[in-house]
Design a protein around this motif. Structure first.
Motif, PDB file in Angstrom:
ATOM      1  N   LEU A  72     -25.960  -5.226  36.075  1.00  0.00           N
ATOM      2  CA  LEU A  72     -27.129  -5.606  36.866  1.00  0.00           C
ATOM      3  C   LEU A  72     -27.662  -4.390  37.605  1.00  0.00           C
ATOM      4  O   LEU A  72     -26.948  -3.775  38.404  1.00  0.00           O
ATOM      5  CB  LEU A  72     -26.770  -6.704  37.879  1.00  0.00           C
ATOM      6  CG  LEU A  72     -25.966  -7.902  37.372  1.00  0.00           C
ATOM      7  CD1 LEU A  72     -25.790  -8.918  38.489  1.00  0.00           C
ATOM      8  CD2 LEU A  72     -26.633  -8.539  36.171  1.00  0.00           C
ATOM      9  N   GLY A  73     -28.893  -4.027  37.337  1.00  0.00           N
ATOM     10  CA  GLY A  73     -29.541  -2.962  38.077  1.00  0.00           C
ATOM     11  C   GLY A  73     -30.300  -3.537  39.258  1.00  0.00           C
ATOM     12  O   GLY A  73     -30.938  -4.587  39.137  1.00  0.00           O
ATOM     13  N   TYR A  74     -30.227  -2.868  40.416  1.00  0.00           N
ATOM     14  CA  TYR A  74     -30.966  -3.360  41.578  1.00  0.00           C
ATOM     15  C   TYR A  74     -31.776  -2.250  42.224  1.00  0.00           C
ATOM     16  O   TYR A  74     -31.294  -1.160  42.472  1.00  0.00           O
ATOM     17  CB  TYR A  74     -30.053  -4.070  42.582  1.00  0.00           C
ATOM     18  CG  TYR A  74     -28.905  -3.270  43.172  1.00  0.00           C
ATOM     19  CD1 TYR A  74     -29.037  -2.603  44.391  1.00  0.00           C
ATOM     20  CD2 TYR A  74     -27.668  -3.225  42.539  1.00  0.00           C
ATOM     21  CE1 TYR A  74     -27.981  -1.909  44.956  1.00  0.00           C
ATOM     22  CE2 TYR A  74     -26.593  -2.529  43.102  1.00  0.00           C
ATOM     23  CZ  TYR A  74     -26.756  -1.878  44.307  1.00  0.00           C
ATOM     24  OH  TYR A  74     -25.699  -1.192  44.874  1.00  0.00           O
ATOM     25  N   SER A  75     -33.055  -2.553  42.440  1.00  0.00           N
ATOM     26  CA  SER A  75     -33.975  -1.620  43.108  1.00  0.00           C
ATOM     27  C   SER A  75     -35.205  -2.405  43.520  1.00  0.00           C
ATOM     28  O   SER A  75     -35.410  -3.548  43.082  1.00  0.00           O
ATOM     29  CB  SER A  75     -34.377  -0.472  42.178  1.00  0.00           C
ATOM     30  OG  SER A  75     -35.115  -0.948  41.073  1.00  0.00           O
ATOM     31  N   GLY A  76     -36.047  -1.785  44.355  1.00  0.00           N
ATOM     32  CA  GLY A  76     -37.226  -2.491  44.827  1.00  0.00           C
ATOM     33  C   GLY A  76     -36.812  -3.734  45.584  1.00  0.00           C
ATOM     34  O   GLY A  76     -36.086  -3.674  46.573  1.00  0.00           O
ATOM     35  N   SER A  77     -37.214  -4.891  45.087  1.00  0.00           N
ATOM     36  CA  SER A  77     -36.824  -6.161  45.704  1.00  0.00           C
ATOM     37  C   SER A  77     -36.179  -7.089  44.693  1.00  0.00           C
ATOM     38  O   SER A  77     -36.081  -8.296  44.926  1.00  0.00           O
ATOM     39  CB  SER A  77     -38.052  -6.853  46.316  1.00  0.00           C
ATOM     40  OG  SER A  77     -39.025  -7.108  45.297  1.00  0.00           O
ATOM     41  N   GLU A  78     -35.722  -6.541  43.549  1.00  0.00           N
ATOM     42  CA  GLU A  78     -35.215  -7.418  42.503  1.00  0.00           C
ATOM     43  C   GLU A  78     -33.919  -6.904  41.894  1.00  0.00           C
ATOM     44  O   GLU A  78     -33.558  -5.743  42.020  1.00  0.00           O
ATOM     45  CB  GLU A  78     -36.255  -7.588  41.396  1.00  0.00           C
ATOM     46  CG  GLU A  78     -36.563  -6.305  40.628  1.00  0.00           C
ATOM     47  CD  GLU A  78     -37.525  -6.528  39.488  1.00  0.00           C
ATOM     48  OE1 GLU A  78     -38.030  -7.650  39.336  1.00  0.00           O
ATOM     49  OE2 GLU A  78     -37.768  -5.580  38.720  1.00  0.00           O
ATOM     50  N   VAL A  79     -33.247  -7.835  41.231  1.00  0.00           N
ATOM     51  CA  VAL A  79     -32.056  -7.552  40.453  1.00  0.00           C
ATOM     52  C   VAL A  79     -32.332  -8.002  39.031  1.00  0.00           C
ATOM     53  O   VAL A  79     -32.851  -9.095  38.813  1.00  0.00           O
ATOM     54  CB  VAL A  79     -30.834  -8.303  41.010  1.00  0.00           C
ATOM     55  CG1 VAL A  79     -29.588  -8.001  40.188  1.00  0.00           C
ATOM     56  CG2 VAL A  79     -30.609  -7.957  42.475  1.00  0.00           C
ATOM     57  N   ARG A  80     -32.013  -7.148  38.065  1.00  0.00           N
ATOM     58  CA  ARG A  80     -32.312  -7.486  36.673  1.00  0.00           C
ATOM     59  C   ARG A  80     -31.163  -7.015  35.788  1.00  0.00           C
ATOM     60  O   ARG A  80     -30.388  -6.136  36.175  1.00  0.00           O
ATOM     61  CB  ARG A  80     -33.610  -6.809  36.221  1.00  0.00           C
ATOM     62  CG  ARG A  80     -33.573  -5.300  36.409  1.00  0.00           C
ATOM     63  CD  ARG A  80     -34.949  -4.679  36.459  1.00  0.00           C
ATOM     64  NE  ARG A  80     -34.866  -3.289  36.906  1.00  0.00           N
ATOM     65  CZ  ARG A  80     -34.878  -2.912  38.171  1.00  0.00           C
ATOM     66  NH1 ARG A  80     -34.967  -3.826  39.135  1.00  0.00           N
ATOM     67  NH2 ARG A  80     -34.801  -1.642  38.508  1.00  0.00           N
ATOM     68  N   SER A  81     -31.084  -7.600  34.601  1.00  0.00           N
ATOM     69  CA  SER A  81     -30.071  -7.153  33.658  1.00  0.00           C
ATOM     70  C   SER A  81     -30.435  -5.766  33.151  1.00  0.00           C
ATOM     71  O   SER A  81     -31.578  -5.508  32.765  1.00  0.00           O
ATOM     72  CB  SER A  81     -29.959  -8.122  32.483  1.00  0.00           C
ATOM     73  OG  SER A  81     -29.058  -7.603  31.513  1.00  0.00           O
ATOM     74  N   ALA A  82     -29.456  -4.866  33.145  1.00  0.00           N
ATOM     75  CA  ALA A  82     -29.670  -3.530  32.605  1.00  0.00           C
ATOM     76  C   ALA A  82     -29.227  -3.435  31.153  1.00  0.00           C
ATOM     77  O   ALA A  82     -29.307  -2.366  30.549  1.00  0.00           O
ATOM     78  CB  ALA A  82     -28.912  -2.500  33.446  1.00  0.00           C
ATOM     79  N   LEU A  83     -28.762  -4.556  30.587  1.00  0.00           N
ATOM     80  CA  LEU A  83     -28.339  -4.603  29.199  1.00  0.00           C
ATOM     81  C   LEU A  83     -29.411  -5.260  28.339  1.00  0.00           C
ATOM     82  O   LEU A  83     -30.238  -6.037  28.843  1.00  0.00           O
ATOM     83  CB  LEU A  83     -27.036  -5.402  29.063  1.00  0.00           C
ATOM     84  CG  LEU A  83     -25.771  -4.771  29.636  1.00  0.00           C
ATOM     85  CD1 LEU A  83     -24.599  -5.740  29.483  1.00  0.00           C
ATOM     86  CD2 LEU A  83     -25.455  -3.463  28.944  1.00  0.00           C
TER      87      LEU A  83
END
Length: 286
Positions: A72-83
């Motif tokens: 899980l990558g996190y930056s800005g205001s969100e968390v998203r799958s990095a895969l």
């Protein structure tokens, strides 16, 4: 809690990597003899770890589903799958990872010869995670998202003696979406999840491009510098089970009970060591 359950096809474990992708990850770091952005170094180190997890799972006829893996990558205001996720599931097993790299390329790696010389070797490498660096550090939301994923995972394996999930949080700075009290509460909630074999293990790795001395696997907060953030990471990190004692001793130079799964001012070599130890379960694979 034992942390000794065997990892089988029907009773896997989970590995979740939380990756800080904030703007400061564009700062320089050393990786494989070169100066690159921290984001690039971290992505490369993660890809090496993923390749290792895939390799551990290979048996005659294919890959065994020993691990459910999420990044899980996190930056800005969100968390998203990095895969490269398959459908809506953020977890991939080794077979899915092996079949779904985003790129395969030749990379140069340094290898140490028996006589101590370092030589460059070109290797084929699968890429699953790409570097990213932008905006803020929503670490609190990353912990919340990991909790949601692992709450569902633990529910699916309720009553089974599965080896507990491992979460490794890789960051170079403080959360921008929560105060220390809120972050502590989110981490405690994440660590409260459990299988029949033990609670979720949360490791926190603070990386740095500075020359400051790193602290790996401290047994007490007194081993850390007088820094509020270092003490916070100590407080929210899990005590490491006895299973990891020997591997930790090889890194720290001494065997100690009650060490926490954390690093402060770690360089990229330290990061690789921390991730390898945090996933050192190969002797539990059946």
């Amino acid at each position: 809690m034992s942390y000794l359950a065997r990892i089988t096809q029907s009773c896997p474990t989970a590995v979740v990597l939380l990756v800080d992708q904030s703007g400061s990850m564009a700062e320089p770091a050393r990786w494989n003899g070169q100066t690159v952005a921290k984001a690039q170094a971290v992505a490369s180190a993660i890809n090496v770890l993923l390749a290792e997890l895939v390799a551990r799972s290979r048996r005659d006829g294919g890959y065994q589903p020993y691990y459910d893996i999420a990044v899980l990558g996190y930056s800005g205001s969100e968390v998203r799958s990095a895969l490269p996720t398959v459908g809506e599931d953020w977890f991939l097993n080794p077979d899915m990872l092996a079949d779904n790299p985003v790129e395969v390329r030749d990379v140069q790696r340094m290898r140490t010869l028996p006589d101590g010389r370092r030589v460059a070797t070109v290797m084929r490498e699968k890429i699953w995670v790409r570097p990213a660096s932008e905006w803020n550090t929503p670490m609190h939301e990353a912990f919340r998202t990991a909790y949601g994923l692992l709450k569902g995972w633990c529910a699916r394996h309720k009553g089974q003696p599965c080896y507990p999930p491992t979460v490794i949080n890789i960051t170079d700075g403080e959360a921008t979406d929560a105060d220390p009290r809120q972050l502590t509460a989110a981490a405690a909630k994440l660590r409260s999840l459990a299988t029949a074999d033990g609670n979720v293990l949360l490791l926190n790795v603070h990386i740095s491009g500075s020359e400051s001395k790193p602290v790996l696997f401290p047994a007490s907060a007194g081993e850390l510098p007088e820094d509020r953030y270092a003490r916070l990471l100590f407080d929210i990190s899990s005590p490491m089970p006895a299973l990891y004692r020997d591997e930790i001793a090889l890194v720290t130079g001494h065997a100690a009970d009650g060490v926490r799964g954390m690093a402060y001012n770690a360089n990229m070599t330290d990061l690789v060591r921390m991730m390898n130890i945090g996933t050192a379960t190969s002797n539990l694979l059946l």
